[in-house]
Design an enzyme around this catalytic site. Structure first.
Site, PDB file in Angstrom:
ATOM      1  N   ASP A  89       5.266  -3.458  -5.255  1.00 16.62           N
ATOM      2  CA  ASP A  89       4.633  -4.383  -6.435  1.00 16.62           C
ATOM      3  C   ASP A  89       5.149  -5.334  -6.577  1.00 16.62           C
ATOM      4  OD1 ASP A  89       2.188  -3.419  -5.363  1.00 16.62           O
ATOM      5  OD2 ASP A  89       2.702  -2.333  -7.375  1.00 16.62           O
ATOM      6  N   ARG A 144       2.589  -5.131  -0.916  1.00 12.83           N
ATOM      7  CA  ARG A 144       0.963  -4.370  -1.787  1.00 12.83           C
ATOM      8  C   ARG A 144       0.708  -6.390  -3.079  1.00 12.83           C
ATOM      9  NH1 ARG A 144      -3.376  -2.094  -0.734  1.00 12.83           N
ATOM     10  NH2 ARG A 144      -4.303  -0.812  -2.765  1.00 12.83           N
ATOM     11  N   ARG A 175      -8.622 -11.046  -2.994  1.00  8.12           N
ATOM     12  CA  ARG A 175      -8.209 -10.534  -4.390  1.00  8.12           C
ATOM     13  C   ARG A 175      -7.191 -12.056  -5.473  1.00  8.12           C
ATOM     14  NH1 ARG A 175      -6.812  -4.146  -3.994  1.00  8.12           N
ATOM     15  NH2 ARG A 175      -8.582  -3.931  -3.259  1.00  8.12           N
ATOM     16  N   LYS A 234      -8.648  -9.584  -8.244  1.00 13.11           N
ATOM     17  CA  LYS A 234      -9.546  -8.936  -8.208  1.00 13.11           C
ATOM     18  C   LYS A 234      -9.327  -8.287  -9.672  1.00 13.11           C
ATOM     19  CE  LYS A 234     -10.710  -4.471  -6.883  1.00 13.11           C
ATOM     20  NZ  LYS A 234     -12.236  -4.459  -6.519  1.00 13.11           N
TER      21      LYS A 234
END
Length: 374
Positions: free
Chosen positions: A173, A195, A255, A258
Protein backbone atom coordinates in the site's frame (compact mmCIF):
# COMPACT_ATOMS: atom_id res chain seq x y z
CA UNK A 1 35.28 45.05 6.18
CA UNK A 2 33.28 45.05 2.97
CA UNK A 3 34.25 41.42 2.28
CA UNK A 4 33.07 40.35 5.73
CA UNK A 5 29.75 42.12 5.18
CA UNK A 6 29.32 40.30 1.86
CA UNK A 7 30.08 36.96 3.51
CA UNK A 8 27.61 37.73 6.31
CA UNK A 9 24.93 38.56 3.74
CA UNK A 10 25.57 35.31 1.87
CA UNK A 11 25.39 33.33 5.11
CA UNK A 12 22.11 35.00 6.06
CA UNK A 13 20.66 34.27 2.64
CA UNK A 14 21.65 30.61 2.92
CA UNK A 15 20.09 30.29 6.36
CA UNK A 16 16.88 31.91 5.15
CA UNK A 17 16.78 29.57 2.14
CA UNK A 18 17.13 26.50 4.31
CA UNK A 19 14.61 27.64 6.88
CA UNK A 20 12.10 28.35 4.11
CA UNK A 21 11.97 24.65 3.19
CA UNK A 22 8.84 23.08 4.57
CA UNK A 23 5.10 22.74 4.24
CA UNK A 24 3.21 25.01 1.87
CA UNK A 25 -0.29 26.20 2.73
CA UNK A 26 -2.62 24.80 5.36
CA UNK A 27 -5.00 21.87 5.45
CA UNK A 28 -8.68 22.35 4.79
CA UNK A 29 -11.47 20.41 6.41
CA UNK A 30 -11.22 17.92 9.23
CA UNK A 31 -7.42 18.02 9.64
CA UNK A 32 -7.22 21.83 9.57
CA UNK A 33 -5.45 21.92 12.96
CA UNK A 34 -2.52 19.75 11.81
CA UNK A 35 0.97 21.25 12.24
CA UNK A 36 3.22 18.27 11.55
CA UNK A 37 6.81 18.96 12.51
CA UNK A 38 5.98 22.62 13.10
CA UNK A 39 9.01 24.90 13.27
CA UNK A 40 11.60 22.14 13.70
CA UNK A 41 14.83 22.73 11.79
CA UNK A 42 14.55 20.87 8.45
CA UNK A 43 16.60 17.72 7.96
CA UNK A 44 17.68 16.37 4.57
CA UNK A 45 18.09 12.58 4.44
CA UNK A 46 20.48 11.26 1.79
CA UNK A 47 20.13 7.49 2.34
CA UNK A 48 17.21 5.13 2.84
CA UNK A 49 18.47 4.40 6.36
CA UNK A 50 18.44 8.09 7.25
CA UNK A 51 14.93 8.50 5.86
CA UNK A 52 13.63 5.56 7.89
CA UNK A 53 15.32 6.89 11.03
CA UNK A 54 13.96 10.44 10.70
CA UNK A 55 10.44 9.24 9.95
CA UNK A 56 10.28 6.75 12.80
CA UNK A 57 11.97 8.49 15.70
CA UNK A 58 10.24 10.36 18.52
CA UNK A 59 11.44 13.86 17.53
CA UNK A 60 9.25 16.50 15.92
CA UNK A 61 10.74 16.78 12.42
CA UNK A 62 10.44 18.58 9.11
CA UNK A 63 11.92 16.07 6.66
CA UNK A 64 12.78 17.42 3.22
CA UNK A 65 13.09 14.95 0.35
CA UNK A 66 15.25 16.32 -2.44
CA UNK A 67 16.15 13.05 -4.18
CA UNK A 68 14.78 9.61 -4.97
CA UNK A 69 14.89 6.96 -2.25
CA UNK A 70 14.88 3.52 -3.89
CA UNK A 71 13.96 0.67 -1.53
CA UNK A 72 13.66 -2.02 -4.21
CA UNK A 73 15.90 -4.94 -3.32
CA UNK A 74 16.87 -3.53 0.08
CA UNK A 75 15.04 -6.31 1.95
CA UNK A 76 15.50 -9.05 -0.63
CA UNK A 77 12.86 -10.93 -2.59
CA UNK A 78 10.58 -13.78 -1.63
CA UNK A 79 9.20 -16.66 -3.70
CA UNK A 80 6.24 -18.61 -2.40
CA UNK A 81 2.91 -20.11 -3.38
CA UNK A 82 0.29 -17.52 -4.26
CA UNK A 83 -2.74 -17.65 -6.50
CA UNK A 84 -4.22 -16.45 -9.79
CA UNK A 85 -7.73 -15.26 -8.86
CA UNK A 86 -8.51 -13.80 -12.29
CA UNK A 87 -6.45 -15.99 -14.60
CA UNK A 88 -2.83 -16.32 -15.59
CA UNK A 89 -2.81 -13.96 -18.55
CA UNK A 90 0.01 -11.45 -18.84
CA UNK A 91 -2.25 -8.54 -17.79
CA UNK A 92 -3.91 -10.32 -14.84
CA UNK A 93 -2.80 -9.57 -11.30
CA UNK A 94 -1.64 -12.55 -9.31
CA UNK A 95 -1.89 -12.53 -5.52
CA UNK A 96 0.36 -13.05 -2.53
CA UNK A 97 -1.30 -15.40 -0.04
CA UNK A 98 -1.25 -12.80 2.74
CA UNK A 99 -2.99 -13.98 5.90
CA UNK A 100 -4.37 -16.94 3.98
CA UNK A 101 -6.27 -14.74 1.52
CA UNK A 102 -5.87 -17.19 -1.35
CA UNK A 103 -6.95 -20.11 0.83
CA UNK A 104 -10.05 -18.40 2.19
CA UNK A 105 -11.40 -15.49 0.16
CA UNK A 106 -10.14 -16.90 -3.14
CA UNK A 107 -10.21 -20.60 -2.27
CA UNK A 108 -11.00 -21.69 -5.84
CA UNK A 109 -8.17 -19.69 -7.40
CA UNK A 110 -5.41 -21.46 -9.28
CA UNK A 111 -2.30 -21.84 -7.15
CA UNK A 112 0.84 -20.33 -8.70
CA UNK A 113 4.35 -19.37 -7.63
CA UNK A 114 4.86 -15.65 -7.02
CA UNK A 115 8.08 -13.69 -6.51
CA UNK A 116 7.98 -10.24 -4.98
CA UNK A 117 10.09 -7.50 -3.48
CA UNK A 118 9.83 -7.75 0.31
CA UNK A 119 10.41 -4.05 1.04
CA UNK A 120 7.16 -2.98 -0.60
CA UNK A 121 4.86 -5.13 1.51
CA UNK A 122 5.27 -3.09 4.72
CA UNK A 123 5.51 0.72 4.68
CA UNK A 124 8.02 2.91 6.52
CA UNK A 125 6.86 3.64 10.07
CA UNK A 126 5.97 7.32 10.52
CA UNK A 127 5.88 8.73 14.04
CA UNK A 128 3.92 11.64 15.45
CA UNK A 129 4.68 15.31 14.76
CA UNK A 130 6.29 14.83 11.35
CA UNK A 131 6.22 16.80 8.12
CA UNK A 132 7.49 14.90 5.07
CA UNK A 133 7.90 17.32 2.17
CA UNK A 134 9.38 16.89 -1.30
CA UNK A 135 11.28 19.64 -3.10
CA UNK A 136 10.00 20.20 -6.59
CA UNK A 137 9.43 16.83 -8.24
CA UNK A 138 12.55 15.21 -6.77
CA UNK A 139 11.00 13.71 -3.61
CA UNK A 140 10.31 10.16 -4.78
CA UNK A 141 10.00 7.00 -2.68
CA UNK A 142 10.28 3.92 -4.87
CA UNK A 143 9.48 0.42 -3.71
CA UNK A 144 8.07 1.25 -0.27
CA UNK A 145 5.10 3.15 1.14
CA UNK A 146 4.39 5.03 4.37
CA UNK A 147 2.73 3.52 7.43
CA UNK A 148 1.09 5.99 9.84
CA UNK A 149 -0.22 3.79 12.64
CA UNK A 150 -0.89 4.96 16.19
CA UNK A 151 0.48 8.41 15.32
CA UNK A 152 -0.90 11.92 15.27
CA UNK A 153 -0.13 15.30 13.71
CA UNK A 154 1.48 14.18 10.45
CA UNK A 155 1.80 16.02 7.11
CA UNK A 156 2.83 14.26 3.89
CA UNK A 157 3.23 16.74 1.06
CA UNK A 158 4.58 16.94 -2.48
CA UNK A 159 6.12 13.47 -2.83
CA UNK A 160 5.67 10.54 -5.19
CA UNK A 161 5.28 6.93 -4.11
CA UNK A 162 5.63 4.33 -6.85
CA UNK A 163 6.43 0.76 -7.86
CA UNK A 164 5.09 -1.41 -5.04
CA UNK A 165 4.89 -4.87 -6.65
CA UNK A 166 2.18 -3.66 -9.06
CA UNK A 167 1.65 -7.11 -10.59
CA UNK A 168 0.56 -8.60 -7.24
CA UNK A 169 -2.43 -8.12 -4.96
CA UNK A 170 -1.07 -7.56 -1.44
CA UNK A 171 2.10 -6.26 -3.05
CA UNK A 172 2.01 -3.12 -0.91
CA UNK A 173 0.00 0.00 0.00
CA UNK A 174 1.28 3.48 -0.79
CA UNK A 175 -0.03 5.18 2.39
CA UNK A 176 -1.58 3.31 5.32
CA UNK A 177 -3.35 4.98 8.25
CA UNK A 178 -4.75 3.26 11.30
CA UNK A 179 -5.56 4.46 14.80
CA UNK A 180 -4.19 7.92 13.96
CA UNK A 181 -5.41 11.51 14.19
CA UNK A 182 -4.73 14.82 12.43
CA UNK A 183 -3.15 13.57 9.20
CA UNK A 184 -2.87 15.67 6.04
CA UNK A 185 -1.91 13.98 2.75
CA UNK A 186 -1.42 16.69 0.14
CA UNK A 187 0.00 16.95 -3.39
CA UNK A 188 1.12 13.31 -3.41
CA UNK A 189 1.35 11.22 -6.58
CA UNK A 190 0.81 7.48 -6.31
CA UNK A 191 1.34 5.05 -9.19
CA UNK A 192 2.05 1.37 -9.87
CA UNK A 193 0.72 0.21 -6.51
CA UNK A 194 -0.02 -3.49 -5.92
CA UNK A 195 -2.81 -2.94 -3.42
CA UNK A 196 -4.33 0.32 -2.12
CA UNK A 197 -3.09 3.77 -3.03
CA UNK A 198 -4.41 5.13 0.29
CA UNK A 199 -5.95 2.90 2.94
CA UNK A 200 -7.48 3.80 6.30
CA UNK A 201 -7.65 0.73 8.51
CA UNK A 202 -10.44 -0.50 10.73
CA UNK A 203 -9.48 1.48 13.85
CA UNK A 204 -10.49 5.14 14.20
CA UNK A 205 -8.36 7.70 12.35
CA UNK A 206 -10.47 10.62 13.55
CA UNK A 207 -9.47 13.72 11.50
CA UNK A 208 -7.90 13.26 8.06
CA UNK A 209 -7.59 15.55 5.03
CA UNK A 210 -6.62 14.09 1.65
CA UNK A 211 -6.15 16.91 -0.86
CA UNK A 212 -4.63 17.76 -4.23
CA UNK A 213 -3.34 14.24 -4.83
CA UNK A 214 -2.91 12.41 -8.12
CA UNK A 215 -4.14 8.83 -7.88
CA UNK A 216 -2.85 7.26 -11.09
CA UNK A 217 -4.45 3.89 -11.77
CA UNK A 218 -2.56 3.20 -14.99
CA UNK A 219 -0.98 -0.24 -14.78
CA UNK A 220 -0.04 -3.31 -16.79
CA UNK A 221 -1.77 -5.69 -14.32
CA UNK A 222 -5.22 -5.67 -12.73
CA UNK A 223 -8.05 -7.94 -11.55
CA UNK A 224 -9.83 -7.11 -14.81
CA UNK A 225 -6.70 -8.10 -16.75
CA UNK A 226 -6.51 -4.68 -18.36
CA UNK A 227 -4.66 -1.42 -17.71
CA UNK A 228 -7.07 -0.11 -15.02
CA UNK A 229 -6.08 -0.58 -11.37
CA UNK A 230 -8.94 -1.75 -9.16
CA UNK A 231 -7.47 -0.97 -5.73
CA UNK A 232 -7.70 2.79 -5.26
CA UNK A 233 -8.81 4.37 -1.98
CA UNK A 234 -10.14 2.31 0.93
CA UNK A 235 -11.70 4.19 3.85
CA UNK A 236 -12.61 1.52 6.37
CA UNK A 237 -12.18 3.08 9.80
CA UNK A 238 -14.31 3.38 12.89
CA UNK A 239 -15.64 6.94 13.23
CA UNK A 240 -13.13 8.30 10.70
CA UNK A 241 -13.74 11.87 9.59
CA UNK A 242 -12.27 12.43 6.14
CA UNK A 243 -12.08 15.46 3.87
CA UNK A 244 -11.35 14.34 0.28
CA UNK A 245 -10.79 17.50 -1.73
CA UNK A 246 -9.23 18.52 -5.06
CA UNK A 247 -7.90 15.08 -5.94
CA UNK A 248 -7.40 13.83 -9.49
CA UNK A 249 -8.41 10.15 -9.54
CA UNK A 250 -8.11 8.52 -12.94
CA UNK A 251 -7.79 5.28 -14.90
CA UNK A 252 -9.11 3.09 -12.09
CA UNK A 253 -11.87 0.47 -12.12
CA UNK A 254 -13.08 0.46 -8.51
CA UNK A 255 -12.66 1.62 -4.90
CA UNK A 256 -12.18 5.25 -5.81
CA UNK A 257 -13.08 5.33 -2.94
CA UNK A 258 -14.63 2.40 -1.09
CA UNK A 259 -16.23 3.78 2.09
CA UNK A 260 -16.99 1.39 4.91
CA UNK A 261 -16.89 1.17 8.70
CA UNK A 262 -18.58 4.20 10.26
CA UNK A 263 -16.78 6.80 8.18
CA UNK A 264 -18.02 10.37 7.68
CA UNK A 265 -16.69 11.48 4.29
CA UNK A 266 -16.81 14.92 2.68
CA UNK A 267 -15.88 14.42 -0.98
CA UNK A 268 -15.62 17.87 -2.54
CA UNK A 269 -14.22 19.23 -5.82
CA UNK A 270 -12.55 16.01 -6.93
CA UNK A 271 -12.01 15.07 -10.57
CA UNK A 272 -12.92 11.47 -11.37
CA UNK A 273 -11.85 10.61 -14.91
CA UNK A 274 -11.66 7.55 -17.16
CA UNK A 275 -12.95 5.03 -14.63
CA UNK A 276 -13.66 1.71 -16.28
CA UNK A 277 -15.87 0.36 -13.50
CA UNK A 278 -17.19 2.11 -10.39
CA UNK A 279 -15.98 5.22 -8.61
CA UNK A 280 -17.68 5.05 -5.20
CA UNK A 281 -18.58 2.01 -3.15
CA UNK A 282 -20.60 2.92 -0.05
CA UNK A 283 -21.33 0.38 2.66
CA UNK A 284 -23.90 0.53 5.44
CA UNK A 285 -23.25 2.75 8.50
CA UNK A 286 -21.20 5.21 6.41
CA UNK A 287 -22.14 8.83 5.73
CA UNK A 288 -21.06 10.59 2.53
CA UNK A 289 -21.52 14.15 1.32
CA UNK A 290 -20.42 14.43 -2.32
CA UNK A 291 -20.47 17.96 -3.76
CA UNK A 292 -18.80 19.96 -6.50
CA UNK A 293 -17.15 16.89 -8.04
CA UNK A 294 -16.66 16.32 -11.76
CA UNK A 295 -17.28 12.82 -13.10
CA UNK A 296 -15.94 12.36 -16.62
CA UNK A 297 -16.15 9.05 -18.48
CA UNK A 298 -17.06 7.10 -15.36
CA UNK A 299 -18.84 3.85 -16.19
CA UNK A 300 -20.58 3.44 -12.82
CA UNK A 301 -20.79 6.26 -10.30
CA UNK A 302 -21.51 4.01 -7.33
CA UNK A 303 -21.51 0.25 -6.82
CA UNK A 304 -23.57 -0.42 -3.73
CA UNK A 305 -25.11 2.49 -1.89
CA UNK A 306 -26.08 1.21 1.52
CA UNK A 307 -25.00 4.11 3.73
CA UNK A 308 -26.40 7.61 4.14
CA UNK A 309 -25.65 9.74 1.09
CA UNK A 310 -26.33 13.36 0.16
CA UNK A 311 -25.57 14.41 -3.42
CA UNK A 312 -26.90 17.94 -3.90
CA UNK A 313 -28.59 18.93 -7.13
CA UNK A 314 -28.87 22.52 -8.33
CA UNK A 315 -30.44 23.44 -4.99
CA UNK A 316 -27.86 22.81 -2.25
CA UNK A 317 -29.63 24.81 0.44
CA UNK A 318 -30.07 21.71 2.63
CA UNK A 319 -26.40 22.14 3.64
CA UNK A 320 -26.83 25.64 4.98
CA UNK A 321 -27.78 24.83 8.57
CA UNK A 322 -24.93 22.35 9.15
CA UNK A 323 -22.18 23.70 6.88
CA UNK A 324 -22.96 27.40 7.00
CA UNK A 325 -23.27 27.54 3.22
CA UNK A 326 -25.09 25.93 0.34
CA UNK A 327 -23.60 22.84 -1.26
CA UNK A 328 -22.39 22.70 -4.85
CA UNK A 329 -23.93 20.42 -7.45
CA UNK A 330 -21.78 17.76 -9.11
CA UNK A 331 -21.00 17.69 -12.83
CA UNK A 332 -21.27 14.72 -15.19
CA UNK A 333 -19.74 14.13 -18.61
CA UNK A 334 -20.40 10.73 -20.22
CA UNK A 335 -21.13 9.39 -16.75
CA UNK A 336 -24.85 9.36 -16.12
CA UNK A 337 -26.08 11.16 -13.00
CA UNK A 338 -26.13 10.40 -9.29
CA UNK A 339 -28.65 11.09 -6.58
CA UNK A 340 -28.68 10.89 -2.81
CA UNK A 341 -31.14 12.82 -0.69
CA UNK A 342 -30.40 11.82 2.90
CA UNK A 343 -29.23 15.04 4.55
CA UNK A 344 -29.99 13.91 8.11
CA UNK A 345 -26.32 13.16 8.91
CA UNK A 346 -25.05 16.61 7.96
CA UNK A 347 -25.37 17.64 11.58
CA UNK A 348 -22.29 15.45 12.16
CA UNK A 349 -20.19 18.21 10.58
CA UNK A 350 -21.10 20.57 13.41
CA UNK A 351 -18.11 21.73 15.43
CA UNK A 352 -15.55 20.90 12.73
CA UNK A 353 -13.85 23.09 10.14
CA UNK A 354 -15.60 22.48 6.83
CA UNK A 355 -13.73 22.61 3.53
CA UNK A 356 -14.90 25.25 1.08
CA UNK A 357 -16.50 24.25 -2.22
CA UNK A 358 -16.36 25.66 -5.73
CA UNK A 359 -18.41 24.91 -8.82
CA UNK A 360 -17.52 21.58 -10.42
CA UNK A 361 -16.36 23.41 -13.54
CA UNK A 362 -13.27 24.57 -11.65
CA UNK A 363 -11.75 21.13 -11.05
CA UNK A 364 -10.64 20.06 -14.52
CA UNK A 365 -7.41 21.99 -13.93
CA UNK A 366 -6.39 19.34 -11.40
CA UNK A 367 -4.89 17.38 -14.32
CA UNK A 368 -1.87 19.69 -14.17
CA UNK A 369 -1.89 20.90 -10.54
CA UNK A 370 -2.60 17.77 -8.48
CA UNK A 371 0.16 15.48 -7.28
CA UNK A 372 3.76 16.41 -6.55
CA UNK A 373 3.59 19.67 -8.50
CA UNK A 374 4.52 22.27 -5.87
Amino acid sequence: MKASLVLASVFTALVNTVSADGVEGTAEGFASEVTGGGTATPVYPTTTDELVSYLGDSEARVIILQQEFDFTGTEGSLTEEGCAPWGTGDACQLAINQNGWCDNYQSSATKVSVTYDAAATIGITVGSNKSIVGKGTSGVIRGKGLRIVGAENVIVQNIEITELNPSLVWGGDAITLDSSDLVWIDHVTTSLIGRQHIVLGTDADNRVTISNNKIDGTTSWSPNCDSYAYWGLYFGGSSDKITLKNNYIFHTSGRSPKVTGTTLLHAVNNYFSDINGHAFEIDSSTQVLAEGNLFESVDTLVDGQEGALFVPDSDGSACSDSLGRSCEANGYTSSGTWSGTDSSFLSGFSGYTIASAEAYSSVSGLVSTAGNSL
